[in-house]
Design a protein around this motif. Structure first.
Motif, PDB file in Angstrom:
ATOM      1  N   GLY B  51      35.871  45.422  39.450  1.00  0.00           N
ATOM      2  CA  GLY B  51      35.918  44.042  38.975  1.00  0.00           C
ATOM      3  C   GLY B  51      35.018  43.068  39.714  1.00  0.00           C
ATOM      4  N   PHE B  69      37.372  41.435  35.117  1.00  0.00           N
ATOM      5  CA  PHE B  69      36.445  40.930  36.115  1.00  0.00           C
ATOM      6  C   PHE B  69      37.028  39.718  36.837  1.00  0.00           C
ATOM      7  N   GLY B  70      36.690  39.572  38.105  1.00  0.00           N
ATOM      8  CA  GLY B  70      37.091  38.380  38.840  1.00  0.00           C
ATOM      9  C   GLY B  70      38.313  38.651  39.687  1.00  0.00           C
ATOM     10  N   GLU B  71      39.492  38.342  39.133  1.00  0.00           N
ATOM     11  CA  GLU B  71      40.707  38.705  39.846  1.00  0.00           C
ATOM     12  C   GLU B  71      41.308  39.898  39.130  1.00  0.00           C
TER      13      GLU B  71
END
Ligand SMILES: Nc1ncnc2c1ncn2[C@@H]1O[C@H](COP(=O)(O)OP(=O)(O)O)[C@@H](O)[C@H]1O
Ligand SMILES: [Mg+2]
Lengths: 256, 308
Positions: B51, B69-71
């Motif tokens: 991610g 993606f991201g958290e």
């Protein structure tokens, strides 16, 4: 929440181990220390330089406590603000360019937490800085100009502090919008420059947060009413909060 | 469904198409060797799995849950060792592992227990309280494995864990991974085929943005077996060997025959079927066979074949 406190303790440990906290205390101690003596000796210095003859009848007046606070704004207000920006400017951009956030992020550290912790730690340093410089400056002024008071001392210092907070709140946004180890200084530097230029027109740009610092002395000698500082203060708070929110939103969508 | 499923993932950087509908699966309990040249997209793939990068198209699933993606909640069961792990130099290895444990929400008792266990697993006992700033590449790589294992992940992802190390460092890392394989599935990328042969049971070769070869290492080797036999003889000079070669070539089951200095390489239709016939043929000619060897396909040969 786990991540928030883990990251906060990491920042505090870093502050101690890299001696950043001692640098801040040292720098602002010196910046606070110089004001009263500078005010006190300026007339003598001018006399030595033969300024009294040039100024003719205009006798050089006796220095007052207000002169000491004028030195405070000149020294802490300029060098101090630049110093805290340099000390805190790389706080997020350096970690981004060095990839040190990769492991904590993949461990589940939240990006909101990172931005908030970074701002919180910068705030703590700046608060410490203002307290140190103010207390030292105030104590020395009391010593040299005992009995003299200035108006709204506490309020002036709080507004001065607020201006620093305003600039520090721009660092995270700058760090996520631009790349490179010092990218955190781009937006605060640019904003500071523009607002400083705008202080030449205080009537037109009465909302300018820079007035918090430029008008501080006026507040102390009574030329400026506290109510005039309300709008610049509100603007500073609003912009700072928006910049933090924007930084969080942007950071969540940015690849590292 | 595999523990890790990469489903038609595509990723471009500007004009450069790095991954083109890449698909593969990693089964629970396996050690998957993700092979590819430098710049083939191994790191890109791994960053998408954890991610850190967003895929342009396609999906990744870990334990059946989609990676976002991201958290990235799926990272709770994933341990990740990046190609160049970066730590906080002002911390010691112990402090760093505590920091990681706290982020993942472990309690203090578990953190203590796990930290001690991992420090000795990766052999950092002596330097555990020293600042990471002074660590060598190999030590950082070992600490990297320790931090990846901190929260007892189901899937351990290592991006070229041995590439930057000297032979001894490489060997140490491989030994650690070999020990770890009993408790977690491992996905490791590399361009060093010898490392794959040493610890992986499953492989995938990434080339031109997709997998050109994949599956169980043994099965792949069997499937690509070339049915070649290498024979060398006692007391034959080069000329005699050549003459012998000419006459053997006439045998019906010999597909191809090559004389290489002092050995003959004989390709037959099938080793199982024709091996014995060839052997008795050689015996009937009263030749002293020094060496008779069925050529095992190496990963090196296979790799060269598939990317050629
Ligand atoms: N952030 C990026 N921006 C542009 N190009 C990139 C970026 N990351 C990787 N690349 C390019 O993508 C290709 C694949 O890179 P990478 O996944 O690191 O390969 P590998 O790990 O197999 O060596 C390379 O050509 C690399 O230059
Ligand atoms: Mg790579």
């Amino acid at each position: 929440m786990n991540g928030f406190f883990a990251f906060l303790s990491k920042e505090l440990l870093e502050m101690l181990r890299t001696h950043r906290i001692w640098i801040v205390i040292g720098v602002f101690f010196l910046l606070g220390l110089m004001n009263a003596p500078l005010a006190n000796f300026t007339p003598q210095l001018l006399e030595l330089a033969g300024a009294s003859e040039m100024m003719g009848d205009l006798a050089i007046t006796q220095p007052t406590a207000l002169d000491a606070w004028a030195q405070f704004y000149a020294n802490v207000g300029q060098m101090g603000v630049l110093a805290i920006l340099l000390i805190c400017g790389g706080m997020l951009s350096r970690e981004r360019s060095r990839d040190t956030l990769v492991l904590p992020l993949t461990k589940g550290l939240g990006r909101t937490g990172i931005v908030l912790v970074k701002f919180l730690v910068a705030s703590m340093l700046w608060t410490l800085a203002v307290v140190v410089a103010t207390v030292v400056s105030w104590a020395y002024t009391e010593l040299l100009f005992s009995g003299e008071t200035v108006k709204h001392l506490f309020l002036s210092v709080v507004l001065f502090w607020l201006f620093g907070e305003f600039l520090l709140a721009l660092i995270p946004l700058s760090s996520v919008l631009f790349k490179g180890g010092l990218s955190g200084l781009i937006i605060p530097g640019f904003v500071l420059f523009v607002l400083l230029v705008l202080t030449a027109f205080p009537d037109l740009f009465f909302w300018n947060p820079c007035l918090l610092i430029v008008n501080g002395l006026g507040l102390m000698d009574g030329a400026i009413k506290p109510s005039e500082m309300l709008v610049p203060a509100l603007v500073a708070v609003a912009v700072a909060a928006s910049a933090l929110v924007a930084a969080i939103v942007r950071f969540k969508h940015a690849p590292l | 469904m595999g523990l890790l499923v990469v489903d038609s993932v595509s990723k471009s950087f500007k004009e450069l198409e790095v991954l083109k509908q890449l698909s593969f699966e990693v089964e629970e309990g396996s050690v998957f060797g993700f092979i590819g040249r430098n710049g083939s997209g191994k790191t890109t793939t791994m960053k998408i799995i954890v991610g850190l990068l967003k895929a342009d198209a396609g999906e990744v699933y870990v334990k059946g849950k989609k990676v976002v993606f991201g958290e990235t909640p799926t990272n709770k069961v994933v341990g990740y060792l990046p190609d160049v792990p970066e730590f906080y130099g002002f911390m010691s290895a112990l402090e760093y592992l505590h920091f990681c444990g706290r982020i993942t929400g472990m309690n203090t008792t578990d953190i203590e227990r796990k930290t001690n266990e991992l420090i000795s697993l990766v052999g950092l006992q002596e330097s555990a309280t020293r600042r990471i700033k002074g660590y060598s590449r190999g030590m950082k790589q070992r600490l990297g494995i320790a931090q990846a294992l901190m929260h007892e992940p189901t899937l351990l992802i290592c991006d070229e864990p041995t590439s930057a190390l000297d032979p001894q460092g490489r060997s140490e890392i491989l030994a650690i991974l070999d020990e770890v394989r009993t408790r977690t599935t491992v996905l490791l990328s590399t361009h060093i085929l010898a490392d794959v042969e040493r610890i992986c049971d499953t492989v995938g070769v990434l080339e031109n943005g997709h997998l050109v070869l994949g599956g169980k290492l043994e099965e792949i080797k069997t499937k690509h077996r070339r049915d070649s036999i290498i024979v060398s003889f006692d007391g034959l000079d080069q000329a005699a060997l050549k003459t012998l070669g000419e006459s053997l070539r006439a045998l019906p089951y010999v597909v191809q025959l090559t004389a290489l200095r002092d050995v003959l390489r004989i390709d037959v239709g099938s080793v199982q079927k024709d091996g014995a016939a060839l052997f008795s043929e050689l015996a009937s000619r009263k030749l002293t066979v020094l060496n008779y060897q069925v050529l095992e396909p190496t990963l090196e040969n296979l790799y060269m074949d598939v990317i050629a």
